[in-house]
Design a protein around this motif. Structure first.
Motif, PDB file in Angstrom:
ATOM      1  N   ARG A   6       0.869  -1.177   0.000  1.00 24.31           N
ATOM      2  CA  ARG A   6       0.000   0.000   0.000  1.00 24.31           C
ATOM      3  C   ARG A   6       0.905   1.225   0.000  1.00 24.31           C
ATOM      4  O   ARG A   6       1.647   1.454   0.958  1.00 24.31           O
ATOM      5  CB  ARG A   6      -0.895  -0.022   1.233  1.00 24.31           C
ATOM      6  N   ILE A   7       0.849   2.003  -1.058  1.00 19.17           N
ATOM      7  CA  ILE A   7       1.751   3.127  -1.258  1.00 19.17           C
ATOM      8  C   ILE A   7       1.019   4.449  -1.042  1.00 19.17           C
ATOM      9  O   ILE A   7       0.019   4.729  -1.712  1.00 19.17           O
ATOM     10  CB  ILE A   7       2.361   3.116  -2.677  1.00 19.17           C
ATOM     11  N   ALA A   8       1.510   5.251  -0.101  1.00 15.89           N
ATOM     12  CA  ALA A   8       0.970   6.599   0.107  1.00 15.89           C
ATOM     13  C   ALA A   8       1.672   7.545  -0.860  1.00 15.89           C
ATOM     14  O   ALA A   8       2.907   7.583  -0.909  1.00 15.89           O
ATOM     15  CB  ALA A   8       1.192   7.048   1.549  1.00 15.89           C
ATOM     16  N   ILE A   9       0.906   8.291  -1.618  1.00 19.47           N
ATOM     17  CA  ILE A   9       1.478   9.185  -2.628  1.00 19.47           C
ATOM     18  C   ILE A   9       1.130  10.632  -2.304  1.00 19.47           C
ATOM     19  O   ILE A   9      -0.045  10.984  -2.139  1.00 19.47           O
ATOM     20  CB  ILE A   9       0.958   8.828  -4.035  1.00 19.47           C
ATOM     21  N   ALA A  99       0.063   2.863   5.521  1.00 26.03           N
ATOM     22  CA  ALA A  99       0.732   2.619   4.240  1.00 26.03           C
ATOM     23  C   ALA A  99       2.071   1.941   4.512  1.00 26.03           C
ATOM     24  O   ALA A  99       2.649   2.076   5.595  1.00 26.03           O
ATOM     25  CB  ALA A  99       0.938   3.922   3.472  1.00 26.03           C
ATOM     26  N   ASP A 100       2.552   1.206   3.499  1.00 28.22           N
ATOM     27  CA  ASP A 100       3.835   0.516   3.630  1.00 28.22           C
ATOM     28  C   ASP A 100       4.998   1.366   3.149  1.00 28.22           C
ATOM     29  O   ASP A 100       6.155   1.098   3.496  1.00 28.22           O
ATOM     30  CB  ASP A 100       3.803  -0.785   2.827  1.00 28.22           C
ATOM     31  N   ALA A 101       4.716   2.378   2.324  1.00 27.51           N
ATOM     32  CA  ALA A 101       5.755   3.251   1.787  1.00 27.51           C
ATOM     33  C   ALA A 101       5.115   4.557   1.347  1.00 27.51           C
ATOM     34  O   ALA A 101       3.908   4.619   1.102  1.00 27.51           O
ATOM     35  CB  ALA A 101       6.460   2.587   0.601  1.00 27.51           C
ATOM     36  N   ALA A 102       5.947   5.594   1.257  1.00 30.10           N
ATOM     37  CA  ALA A 102       5.484   6.895   0.776  1.00 30.10           C
ATOM     38  C   ALA A 102       6.320   7.309  -0.428  1.00 30.10           C
ATOM     39  O   ALA A 102       7.533   7.059  -0.466  1.00 30.10           O
ATOM     40  CB  ALA A 102       5.596   7.954   1.876  1.00 30.10           C
ATOM     41  N   VAL A 318       9.810   1.063  -7.450  1.00 32.42           N
ATOM     42  CA  VAL A 318      10.939   0.933  -6.525  1.00 32.42           C
ATOM     43  C   VAL A 318      10.427   0.776  -5.097  1.00 32.42           C
ATOM     44  O   VAL A 318      10.884  -0.087  -4.342  1.00 32.42           O
ATOM     45  CB  VAL A 318      11.876   2.153  -6.633  1.00 32.42           C
ATOM     46  N   ALA A 319       9.456   1.617  -4.719  1.00 34.87           N
ATOM     47  CA  ALA A 319       8.891   1.538  -3.371  1.00 34.87           C
ATOM     48  C   ALA A 319       8.288   0.164  -3.115  1.00 34.87           C
ATOM     49  O   ALA A 319       8.491  -0.437  -2.048  1.00 34.87           O
ATOM     50  CB  ALA A 319       7.840   2.627  -3.182  1.00 34.87           C
ATOM     51  N   ALA A 320       7.551  -0.351  -4.083  1.00 36.49           N
ATOM     52  CA  ALA A 320       6.916  -1.661  -3.921  1.00 36.49           C
ATOM     53  C   ALA A 320       7.947  -2.773  -3.766  1.00 36.49           C
ATOM     54  O   ALA A 320       7.781  -3.688  -2.936  1.00 36.49           O
ATOM     55  CB  ALA A 320       6.003  -1.944  -5.113  1.00 36.49           C
ATOM     56  N   LYS A 321       9.014  -2.717  -4.550  1.00 32.47           N
ATOM     57  CA  LYS A 321      10.058  -3.737  -4.447  1.00 32.47           C
ATOM     58  C   LYS A 321      10.716  -3.724  -3.072  1.00 32.47           C
ATOM     59  O   LYS A 321      10.992  -4.772  -2.482  1.00 32.47           O
ATOM     60  CB  LYS A 321      11.126  -3.508  -5.527  1.00 32.47           C
ATOM     61  N   LEU A 322      10.979  -2.525  -2.550  1.00 33.22           N
ATOM     62  CA  LEU A 322      11.630  -2.422  -1.250  1.00 33.22           C
ATOM     63  C   LEU A 322      10.716  -2.917  -0.135  1.00 33.22           C
ATOM     64  O   LEU A 322      11.183  -3.527   0.835  1.00 33.22           O
ATOM     65  CB  LEU A 322      12.056  -0.977  -0.995  1.00 33.22           C
ATOM     66  N   VAL A 323       9.424  -2.644  -0.262  1.00 31.59           N
ATOM     67  CA  VAL A 323       8.472  -3.145   0.734  1.00 31.59           C
ATOM     68  C   VAL A 323       8.422  -4.663   0.696  1.00 31.59           C
ATOM     69  O   VAL A 323       8.495  -5.339   1.733  1.00 31.59           O
ATOM     70  CB  VAL A 323       7.063  -2.556   0.485  1.00 31.59           C
ATOM     71  N   ARG A 324       8.301  -5.226  -0.484  1.00 30.79           N
ATOM     72  CA  ARG A 324       8.214  -6.681  -0.608  1.00 30.79           C
ATOM     73  C   ARG A 324       9.484  -7.372  -0.150  1.00 30.79           C
ATOM     74  O   ARG A 324       9.450  -8.500   0.349  1.00 30.79           O
ATOM     75  CB  ARG A 324       7.905  -7.044  -2.065  1.00 30.79           C
ATOM     76  N   ALA A 325      10.616  -6.701  -0.319  1.00 27.52           N
ATOM     77  CA  ALA A 325      11.887  -7.285   0.099  1.00 27.52           C
ATOM     78  C   ALA A 325      12.166  -7.077   1.577  1.00 27.52           C
ATOM     79  O   ALA A 325      13.168  -7.582   2.087  1.00 27.52           O
ATOM     80  CB  ALA A 325      13.024  -6.673  -0.725  1.00 27.52           C
TER      81      ALA A 325
END
Length: 349
Positions: A6-9, A99-102, A318-325
């Motif tokens: 879940r990405i906060a934009i 959110a998992d990332a911004a 990039v944000a999604a990859k870092l969250v998943r990793a």
């Protein structure tokens, strides 16, 4: 692993603001349908934009923000508006677990200050670092850090950057043991500042880390594909980055001028258009967009202010990859493993 990040934009950040951020989110969703979004900004404008994009609307929640951080705002000014601005509320969503990332394309200094204040640095990390991907002639991009967050660094800071950068390369590029090098004025062991030489000594002894330290590298070799991670202090790294970006623009502008200088040149351009297009694509910063503040208790990605929709989508990716990793856990594990050994500080001279 978070299967559906879940990405906060910060939908209001960046040079072109909401239209580009919305289009970027839509493209990212098309490439990765599992993504979910929290769009932060002008509620009415966001609702209107989403009404024309039902697929994105179904994957999105809106969070209203009354304020926008301007590019001219000082970090100290921005921090005071963290609870009302789209940038601050996007970061707060990560802090609060909404959110998992911004992701933001706004003011870099303000984003760094807000993120560090809200999320704090990870336990055992002295300073966060700004890392980004750069193109090379090799099979993979290059992770480079620090790119401006810390103008002065000691040896232990540089070692932390190396460990964080290697974790990033493993997460984003799938490398088992990234090749790490320190940016220096020469490749000889006696070259460079005390801090750089001491960091090299520590990294040479770190044989049990998931990285391969290959010594020093000079700035003219950055794009040759001879390293996966290049480490420097933020002052040097930012100058190197701006030099690389300026050189890329110079080359493409020079070629464009050369190909339009005469009828014969224009005819040559028609024949060489595929090669020119490949060069332009490789050097386009939108294809490498998405710098991340490593070392924080949360993922915050900085999109270039002038990025187009494709660039924004890349930053979201990039944000999604870092969250998943689970990048924070990787960094914490690597640093704990490093510090469990005998190399806890630079040896006294």
């Amino acid at each position: 692993m978070t299967v559906a990040p879940r990405i906060a934009i910060d939908a209001m950040g960046g040079d072109d603001g909401l239209p580009v951020m919305i289009e970027g989110a839509a493209r990212a969703l098309g490439e990765d349908p599992a993504l979910r979004f929290l769009l932060v900004g002008d509620e009415a404008a966001l609702a209107a934009a989403l009404s024309a994009r039902p697929a994105l609307a179904a994957a999105t929640e809106i969070r209203a923000a009354a304020d926008v951080i301007a590019g001219s705002d000082k970090p100290s000014q921005a921090i005071r508006r963290a609870r009302t601005s789209s940038m601050g509320l996007a970061i707060d969503a990560v802090k609060g677990g909404a959110a998992d990332a911004a992701v933001s394309g706004g003011n870099t200094g303000a984003l760094m200050a807000m993120a560090k204040l809200a999320l704090r640095t990870m336990s055992g990390i002295d300073r966060p670092a700004l890392a980004a991907l750069l193109p090379t002639l090799g099979d993979n991009d290059l992770v480079m850090l620090d790119l401006g967050a810390n103008t002065e660094c000691d040896a232990n800071n540089l070692v932390e950057f190396a460990v964080m950068g290697a974790a990033y390369a493993r997460a984003v590029m799938g490398l088992a043991a990234p090749r790490v090098r320190l940016l220096n004025i020469g490749v000889e062991e006696l070259k460079g500042t005390d801090e750089v030489r001491d960091a090299a000594a520590l990294l040479r002894g770190a044989t049990d880390l998931p990285l391969r330290f290959d010594g020093f590298i000079e700035a003219d070799r950055l794009g040759r594909g001879e390293a996966d991670v290049i480490v420097s202090d933020g002052f040097t790294g930012n100058i190197a980055l701006k030099s690389v970006e300026g050189t890329a623009r110079f080359i493409t502008d020079l070629l464009r001028r050369a190909f339009t200088s005469s009828l014969r040149s224009k005819a040559g351009f028609v024949l060489s258009r595929p090669a020119f297009h490949m060069l332009k694509t490789h050097l386009d910063p939108n294809n490498h967009n998405g710098a991340v503040f490593l070392g924080l208790n949360g993922v915050v990605v900085k999109s270039h202010g002038g990025a187009d929709a494709g660039g924004v989508a890349n930053a979201i990716g990039v944000a999604a990859k870092l969250v998943r990793a689970d990048i924070a856990r990787r960094i914490a594990d690597d640093l704990a493993h490093f510090r469990a050994g005998p190399r806890t500080a630079v040896a006294a001279k």
